[in-house]
Design a protein around this motif. Structure first.
Motif: not given
Ligand code: PEP
Ligand code: MN
Length: 266
Positions: A107-117
């Motif tokens: 499972v992969l997750w997208i972190g909070a600092r990536t979701t902003v970009n």
């Protein structure tokens, strides 16, 4: 498909469908010993469905530990082999997606600092085209539901079928009780807009400290979240990142035993 690969895939599907979905593991993979023994102690609790570990760490300032990198991926494979726990890793670039998948991260997750970009989210989404892997998407660090929804849409448009949400709170300037204010109403609104997606809560990054972790986790369950992602470490005080908020696997078990779950989860 070979039998072993098929049963590993089934284990991921079973974990994904489990309520409550409990994901735990260290903020960062540090050494093989640390990761494997955290995983074994988590598995021994009988309460954890998935092992998390940060391999690439987005740190606020340079000069801090930025993750062990791809060299930690075989450690995760070993932890999975020994415990049967499916694995989850944060990815922020196409290369990280490829590396994680090469080493069978489930499972992969997208972190909070990536979701902003949006550029980064799109890069990750493009790398996921034609790949059948579940993806969890954390809220952006700022309280912007459109940005969070946009990330979900980008990943969905890339053809990813299994998408979940992680509420990890929102950053603000200055000191407050929380490291990242939960702003529960935003998570609830996101949940309302995406009834078909599971949403779990990450009290570790909301609280930033151990003493209010339990009450925050309980609140998430009271608000009908589908599960929790909680950081755990064999020696929390000496963790290489997020030392103040991690708990031992045994403390995690105590917390999970004490939580009053929804009737259907018992
Ligand atoms: C993490 O899960 O270790 C992490 C970096 O979280 P976030 O993206 O929520 O800050
Ligand atoms: Mn962390």
């Amino acid at each position: 498909m070979q039998a072993a690969a098929q049963s590993a895939k089934q284990a991921v599907q079973d974990a994904w469908a489990k309520r409550p979905l409990i994901i735990s593991g260290p903020c960062s993979a540090e050494t093989e010993e640390q990761l494997v023994s955290t995983a074994q102690r988590l598995a021994a609790t009988g309460k954890v469905n998935m092992l998390r570990a940060g391999i690439w760490k987005p740190r606020t300032k340079p000069g801090m530990f930025e993750g062990i990198g791809a060299k930690g991926l075989p450690w995760l494979q070993k932890a999975k082999e020994l415990t049967g726990l499916p694995t989850a890793v944060e990815v922020a670039t196409a290369k990280q997606v490829q590396d994680a998948l090469t080493f069978d991260v489930d499972v992969l997750w997208i972190g909070a600092r990536t979701t902003v970009n949006p550029f980064s989210v799109q890069e990750v989404a493009d790398a996921l085209r034609g790949v059948d892997v579940p993806v969890l998407i954390k809220n952006p660090i700022n309280p912007d539901l459109e940005l969070w929804s946009g990330a979900v849409e980008r990943v969905a448009r890339a053809g990813v079928k299994q998408i979940g949400l992680i509420h990890r709170g929102f950053s603000s300037y200055g000191n407050s009780e929380y490291r990242n204010a939960p702003m529960w109403h935003l998570a609830i609104e996101m949940k309302r807009r995406n009834l078909e997606l599971p949403i779990i809560n990450d009290p570790s990054h909301i609280c930033g400290r151990r003493d209010i972790l339990f009450s925050t986790a309980q609140k998430a369950i009271d608000l009908d979240f589908d599960g929790l992602m909680i950081e755990s470490h064999i020696d929390p005080d000496n963790a290489w990142s997020d030392a103040k908020q991690q708990v031992t696997p045994e403390r995690l078990k105590e917390m999970l035993d004490e939580i009053i779950w929804r009737k259907e989860d018992i």
